[in-house]
Structure formats: structure tokens, C-alpha cells
Design an enzyme around this catalytic site. Structure first.
Site, PDB file in Angstrom:
ATOM      1  N   ASP A 167      37.648  23.514  22.706  1.00 57.37           N
ATOM      2  CA  ASP A 167      37.033  22.437  23.462  1.00 57.37           C
ATOM      3  C   ASP A 167      36.581  23.095  24.773  1.00 57.37           C
ATOM      4  OD1 ASP A 167      36.428  19.856  24.484  1.00 57.37           O
ATOM      5  OD2 ASP A 167      38.299  19.950  25.619  1.00 57.37           O
TER       6      ASP A 167
ATOM      7  N   CYS B 230      61.078  13.647  43.785  1.00 52.37           N
ATOM      8  CA  CYS B 230      60.442  12.506  43.118  1.00 52.37           C
ATOM      9  C   CYS B 230      61.505  11.582  42.540  1.00 52.37           C
ATOM     10  CB  CYS B 230      59.542  12.968  41.978  1.00 52.37           C
ATOM     11  SG  CYS B 230      58.340  14.197  42.415  1.00 52.37           S
TER      12      CYS B 230
END
Lengths: 749, 55
Positions: free
Chosen positions: A458, A54
Site C-alpha cells: 500500500d 496516561c
């Protein structure tokens, strides 16, 4: 010419990697001073940069642009520093170039001083100097001590003491500054922290050693003073490094806000303008794949929005004319034309950042274990020293032996072991957690985690994986899956990605079809061998059976009956076990989700948590946390979405998976990688064990003081005894901390 | 004991050299991107060849 430019800019780029604001020979202390106008530097945040490949792609793409002198990526910070000859619009061009090769880039917000990164480097420098001095002084001291046994001439001993002084005094003056400064500010506000006895001990020890060196005596303690600073600086440097990483992540997030918006003028022309110049009522154009620049209402077009950053909900929301859209979300399909409803500072994302700041203040009031110990320890030490001085004076020995003994007490009690007690444990715990893919961010986080008794989870992305996956992919015939993949491979939609992933897992080769067309808010279609292939909603694939249309995703191959592709967010594989174990330990567990109540109930039942709340907004999550803390509970919040960020900041402690929004990771005390929820167990077990080790270390440090302080008060301490006592206690404390490294904590709550 | 006259300065000089190297590398940004530096070592395409291609 080209070579010279590259060499110079490569060196500069490396330096600037983390601190874009300054260049060249910077000095500590001028952090945040205005940027150097000579070298305009563009810093882009590229969050999707993961490996060397990358990095090369990003650098090559940027260097191929005209006018770019250098581009240097920083993989750790996920940033790229660009030096350009041209001025306006370069950042825009760079971002477009990166977007073309599949890297979303945002401009780093420039209005923050890189304070933490500086402190990190500052500590490392002082640590290096202290380490050098400590080793060399110790070298000379050991020679002197062995000289006691083998008649070393007095003149040589004095020479060695002078050499030690020459090395130690400047090093102490430089390396001790953080401690001295902190002690000064503590005293100025009439408080005592651990740095007060440290500074007092180091300064008095040094002063007395200089005095004794001049007199030619053997009561010289330079080695003790400098190695104390060296050990303490190790703890501080590690602490600063953790903080600097956290603040760098926070800066990256500020860049996430779209900096430019495509504004549509009344005559239909489109113009790119800075987001903060957009006023409510203006029309903005949002293309597919773009981030929504600011809160707006759709006036034309429809599409799917990825709102995972805001709600934590991975399922894209279909929006159409009249629907509100929020800044920070990504339009998966488009284009959409929307009318701005708020200015940049009033967007939902800014609101969440504000909620977080207020919530964080409560946590700032937490007093660390070491500081609490210092508040008890420091007065006792100072009283003992003063008492020794008075005692010797009253016994009629004169002020000099009285002062020497009093200083010896301060040296012996100098909280070497005490100040190492917590950092040593913290370092061992941090590296143990790091091995299991858990990054501990806040230095005091471990202490707060150990005190927790209630855990709020959550749902999406925390108990579940947070990414839609194809359910029972094996049930779908491979030939059908392959044809669907041909369509899905062309799209960035999360559902399409789920299909491609499922096919990859089965080892299928993916052959992309030509001429795939994306129909906004409906699906994908293409012509293949005279047949029309469609992948999308039930309506789009002409599903007749109304009951079956509950499934969100269908595939139709020509005239064949549509095939359902069930997609959903799967539980983390070990979620159920972990929850059962946590409940046994025992923690009180609860789910707080912004999601629909049906989905939450289903997940709650699946993992076995009885207490859950659905449709909870960020402010309501905070309210629930306050309510529970009002009942005297210490809350651990585990969450990932941007909507969880304020709650993460409000809890007594917080954890995030590494897939979480940056701002949530910033609010969390620790971030865990990987697909296993078991990390939560490991963190809590290590935190509790670390707390036990810290308390044991305090006991060791105090025990050692009880042993040696009477000796010092009686004036019987020599430099050799001081050095042995100090290193023995430090080693004992460190060894005790090291026990944590490989201990089996499986079933220790 | 005369050996000390040059052994001690030599020891200090060597230590000082190490310290200077450390401070230089710190100021030079050698520790700014520890993750990326590992990858750069594996990158066959050197920056010089990349940049010297005509623009």
C-alpha cells in the site's frame, strides 16, 4: 469505608482487566457465559493510553466523577474497567470526562466471548502444573537411575516409583487434556494430527508405567511422559498468548464504531441516542473532534474529515453540503449536520469487516508444517508399533513382552523432538523479531511468510510515513515558523500538528496565541499586536498567484506576503534501499493504492517499483490478489489502512506497521514498529531462516528415530535410555533453533 | 536413608508452594497487564490516598 472499597475493587479490577464479562472465581470452560449482574462493569477502550502518566490521568479523571467506585486501567489491553454505583448514562459521562482530558474513549462492544484470553490462561495453568510435576518426577527418577550404580534397595526404588506415579498421573491427566481433546476430535473426523501420536504415546506410557510400578519392575517412564507434556505446553502457551493479543485488538476495534449519535429533531432540539436506533433520513449533528457515527450525507455546514482509518490517506478531505461521509472517520472541524443514509449494520466499516471475514476463510485452509509432517509421521509410527507387537507374538514370546516392546517403540517415537521442532524455532524467531520491534501474531504466519514470492505494498502509511510533515522546514525563517506555531498549537488538524512538530524539532519554544479562531474548511486566524494572523488554505490567506495556490497550506502575517508551508507525506527513510534489496532477492513488487494516480506514480518512481495501480477500491485489491494467486503466486500484502484490511486478510501473508488501523493489524501476520521499512526485510529473512531451521529439526528428529527405533523394536530400551534419547533429541532440536537468535541474516534471501 | 522420610515431603511441599503461588497469581490477574504493572510501581501517588480524598 473508602479504603475497604478501594482494596476490594482494586483486586477485582485487576482480574477483570482483560475479561470484562466475568467476575470472581470463574472456571475454565464457561467462557462467554452471561455477564454477572451483581457487578455492572463498564469497560472503555482508550487507545491513546501509552504510559504510566496516561494511566494515572485516566484513573484520576474517572474517580473524580460522582458515583464511580473504582477505575482500573489495563495498559497492555488499552482498556479501563469502571465500577459504578449509578446506572444509565455512566458510560457516557465517563467518555465525556476522558474526552475533556484529551483521551478518546469508546465503549467496548459486549457481544463477543473472550475465548482467546481464557485459552491463554488455561494453557499457562496447565504449563505450571506440568512444570511442577516434571521437575519433581525428574528429581525422583535421577535418584533411581543413580541408584542403579550404587546399590539402591529395591524397596526404596519402588517407593520412588509410587511417589512419581502419585505426582505424574494427576498432572498428566490435567495437563494433557488439550492434546487428548484435539486428538479425539481429529480421530472423530477421521484425520491424524500431531496430537494423536502424542496422546497415544503419553497415555500408553503412563498406563504401562503404572502396570510396571505395581509389578515392582524398573521399566517406569513417568518422567518421559510428563516432561514431554511440559515441553509441548510451552509451545502451545506461547501460541495461545499470541492469539489472545490479536483477538483483544479485534475487540477494541469493534468499540471504535460510535455507539451514540446526536440526533437533531425537527424542532431543532438535540438528543443523544444509540447509533443502532438511528434510521436513514434522521439528521445527526457531528461536532469537531467527533467520530462520524454512521454513513450520512451532509445537509448543513462544512469541514475537514480525517478519513485515514478508511482510505489510509492522511490528507484530510474537505467536505461540504451534499458530500457523503462515512462512519469511523473523524470530523476535524465542524460542526456538521448530516442526514443518515444507512443503518449501522450497512455502513462502510461493517462492509469492510464482512469482506475481511470471507477473505480470511481461504487462509484458514493453510495446513501447518508440523501438521503436514504429522500426516506422514503418525501412520508410520503406529504401523511400527503394531509391527513390533506382531513380530514378537509370531516369535512366540507371549503377549506381555510383545506389548512392552510395542509400547517402547511408541515412547521412543513419541514425537518429542518432532513436536518441538517447529515451536522451538517459532519461539526463537518470535523473540528475535520482537527485539527488532516486530510483533508476530499468527503462529503459522512465519511459515506462510517464508513461502511468499510477490509483495504488494500500500502507499500511504506503508511506503510513506502516513503523517503529513512540513517539507524543508529549515527553509522557513524561524520567526515565521514560531508565529505560525502560535496558531497551530491550538488545533488538532494534522497540518497544524505537522507545523508544531517541525518547530519542536528545531527546538523552538511554542507560545500559544490567545483568541485563535478556527474557520471550518479554511484555516485558523487570530489577532496579535494589531495584526491579523492567518494559517490555512490559499484562498483563506488571499494568495493571488494562481499557480502557487497548488500548495495546500499558507501563512499570512498581517499585510506581509503569504508564506507557503509545503506539507506532504514523506517516504520512509529507508524505503528505497529496502525496495531495491527486495527486488534483488528476488521478489516481484507492486503498489496497490486507493490514492490518486499522480501521487502513486510519484512514490512508485521514487522507490523504484515499476508496477503500480492507483484508485483501487478494497474489493478490487482482493480481486488483484486473487488474480495473482490464480497465477500460482504467493502474495504478501503490506498495508495499514482500514481499506487494506480485506486485502491483508486475502493475501497468503500480511504485514502492517503499528500505526495501522486495529483491524488491519488484526488481519496481519506481523506488525512492525518504528519508522523503518527495513522491518519487512528482517521479517522475510527470519521467516526463511526459520523454515530452514524447522526442516533441519525434522531431519534431526527423524535421524534420532532411525537410530533408536530398531533398539526399541528389539526390546533393548530401558527408561534411562529413553530419557537420554528423548532429552538429547529435544536439546539438539532446541539448540539448532537457538542458532537463529543471533545469526546474521543480512544477505540471505 | 531416614533423611528421605522428611526430605522428599519437604521438597514436594516447597515445590507445591511455588505452584500454588503461581496458580493464585494467575487467577488473581497478576499477568493481565504486564506493561501497566511496571508503571504502577513508579506511581508515587498511591491508590489509597487518591480514593480517600472526600468526594
Amino acid at each position: 469505608m473508602g479504603e475497604i472499597v478501594t482494596l476490594r475493587s482494586a483486586a477485582a479490577g485487576g482480574e477483570i482487566g482483560l475479561e470484562p464479562h466475568r467476575t470472581g472465581n470463574n472456571t475454565i470452560g464457561d467462557a462467554g457465559s452471561a455477564s454477572d449482574p451483581r457487578q455492572p462493569m463498564i469497560v472503555l477502550v482508550v487507545p491513546e493510553m501509552h504510559c504510566g502518566g496516561c494511566m494515572r490521568k485516566v484513573e484520576n479523571a474517572l474517580l473524580a466523577l460522582p458515583g464511580i467506585v473504582s477505575a482500573r486501567t489495563n495498559l497492555s489491553a488499552r482498556r479501563v474497567a469502571i465500577e459504578a454505583r449509578t446506572g444509565d448514562g455512566t458510560a457516557e459521562r465517563c467518555m465525556t470526562a476522558l474526552a475533556n482530558i484529551g483521551f478518546a474513549a469508546t465503549l467496548l462492544s459486549r457481544d463477543r466471548a473472550p475465548e482467546e484470553g481464557d485459552r491463554d490462561r488455561d494453557y499457562l495453568k496447565r504449563l505450571g502444573v506440568a512444570g511442577f510435576a516434571a521437575m519433581n518426577v525428574m528429581l525422583l527418577s535421577v535418584a533411581v537411575w543413580s541408584g542403579f550404580a550404587r546399590d539402591m534397595p529395591g524397596s526404596l526404588q519402588t517407593l520412588f516409583h509410587w511417589l512419581s506415579a502419585l505426582i505424574a498421573v494427576p498432572a498428566i491427566a490435567y495437563a494433557g487434556q488439550p492434546f487428548f481433546a484435539s486428538a479425539r476430535s481429529a480421530l472423530a473426523s477421521r484425520r491424524l494430527n500431531m496430537d494423536v501420536p502424542i496422546s497415544l504415546g503419553v497415555i500408553l506410557t503412563t498406563a504401562m508405567s503404572i502396570h510396571q510400578t505395581i509389578r515392582g519392575s524398573d521399566q517406569v517412564y513417568f518422567d518421559a511422559a510428563i516432561s514431554l507434556l511440559f515441553f509441548l505446553l510451552i509451545g502451545r502457551a506461547l501460541d495461545a498468548r499470541m492469539r489472545s493479543r490479536a483477538s483483544s485488538a479485534a475487540e477494541n476495534l469493534l468499540g471504535l464504531r460510535e455507539v451514540a449519535a446526536s440526533v437533531m429533531r425537527s424542532d431543532g432540539t438535540i438528543e443523544r441516542v444509540a447509533t443502532d436506533t438511528v434510521i436513514p433520513g434522521m439528521r445527526v449533528l457531528i461536532a469537531a473532534g467527533e467520530r462520524v457515527p454512521l454513513d450520512a450525507r451532509i445537509v448543513r455546514g462544512n469541514g475537514d474529515l480525517d478519513e485515514s482509518l478508511l482510505t489510509g490517506e492522511s490528507r484530510p478531505r474537505h467536505v461540504t453540503i451534499g458530500d457523503p461521509i462515512y462512519s469511523g472517520t473523524i470530523a476535524l472541524t465542524g460542526p456538521i449536520v448530516a442526514e443518515a443514509t444507512a443503518v449501522a449494520e450497512n455502513t462502510l466499516i461493517a462492509e469492510i469487516a464482512r469482506l475481511m471475514q470471507t477473505a480470511e476463510q481461504a487462509r484458514g485452509r493453510y495446513v501447518r508444517l508440523a501438521d503436514r509432517a504429522a500426516q506422514l509421521y503418525a501412520p508410520v509410527v503406529h504401523l511400527l508399533g503394531f509391527g513390533t507387537f506382531v513380530g514378537w507374538m509370531l516369535s512366540g514370546y507371549g503377549w506381555e513382552p510383545a506389548l512392552t516392546s510395542a509400547i517402547a517403540v511408541l515412547i521412543i517415537t513419541c514425537p518429542c523432538a518432532l513436536a518441538l521442532a517447529v515451536p522451538a524455532v517459532q519461539v526463537v524467531a518470535t523473540s528475535r523479531l520482537f527485539r527488532s520491534g516486530i510483533v508476530l501474531k499468527a503462529a503459522d504466519g512465519l511459515e506462510r511468510l517464508a513461502e511468499v514470492d510477490t509483495i504488494l505494498f500500500d502507499k500511504t502509511g506503508t511506503l510513506t510515513m502516513g503523517k503529513p510533515q512540513l517539507i524543508d522546514a529549515a527553509r522557513i525563517p524561524q520567526s515565521i515558523l514560531m508565529r505560525a506555531c502560535g496558531l497551530a498549537g491550538q488545533s488538532g488538524h494534522p497540518y497544524a500538528k505537522a507545523i508544531v512538530n517541525a518547530a519542536r524539532q528545531q527546538g523552538l519554544a511554542i507560545v500559544a496565541l490567545a483568541g485563535v479562531e478556527e474557520v471550518a474548511g479554511a484555516g485558523l486566524r487570530a489577532w496579535h499586536d494589531g495584526q491579523e494572523l492567518r494559517l490555512g488554505s490559499a484562498q483563506f490567506c488571499d494568495v493571488i498567484d494562481a499557480r502557487a495556490s497548488e500548495q495546500a497550506l499558507w501563512f499570512r502575517d498581517g499585510e506581509n506576503a503569504p508564506v507557503p508551508f509545503p506539507v506532504g507525506d514523506l517516504l520512509r527513510t529507508d524505503a528505497k534501499e529496502v525496495v531495491a534489496k527486495l527486488a534483488r532477492w528476488p521478489y516481484r513488487l507492486e503498489i496497490l493504492s486507493g490514492d490518486r494516480s499522480g501521487d502513486v506514480a510519484e512514490i512508485a518512481a521514487a522507490v523504484g517499483i515499476a508496477c503500480w495501480r492507483a484508485d483501487v477500491r478494497p474489493a478490487e485489491k482482493i480481486a488483484r490478489i486473487h488474480q495473482l494467486s490464480g497465477e500460482g503466486r504467493k502474495i504478501l500484502m503490506v498495508g495499514d489502512g482500514l481499506n487494506d484490511a480485506p486485502a491483508l486478510a486475502a493475501g497468503h501473508a500480511a504485514l502492517s506497521p503499528s500505526s495501522a488501523a486495529d483491524i488491519s493489524q488484526q488481519a496481519a501476520d506481523a506488525v512492525f514498529q518504528g519508522d523503518r521499512l527495513g522491518a519487512v526485510l528482517e521479517i522475510l529473512a527470519v521467516a526463511k531462516a526459520a523454515r530452514r531451521r524447522s526442516l533441519e529439526n525434522f531431519a534431526i528428529a527423524i535421524g534420532y528415530n532411525v537410530l533408536f527405533v530398531p533398539l526399541a523394536m528389539a526390546g533393548m530400551v530401558t527408561p534411562l535410555i529413553a530419557a537420554i534419547a528423548m532429552s538429547a533429541s529435544s536439546i539438539a532440536v532446541t539448540a539448532n533453533a537457538l542458532r537463529l537468535s543471533h545469526q546474521n541474516l543480512e544477505d540471505q534471501p | 536413608m531416614t533423611a528421605l522420610a522428611w526430605l522428599v515431603p519437604a521438597a514436594l511441599a516447597l515445590g507445591g508452594l511455588g505452584l500454588a503461588a503461581f496458580l493464585w497469581s494467575l487467577d488473581n490477574g497478576q499477568y493481565e497487564d504486564l506493561e501497566g504493572a511496571g508503571w504502577r510501581a513508579l506511581d508515587d501517588e498511591s491508590e489509597l490516598t487518591r480514593k480517600s480524598t472526600p468526594q
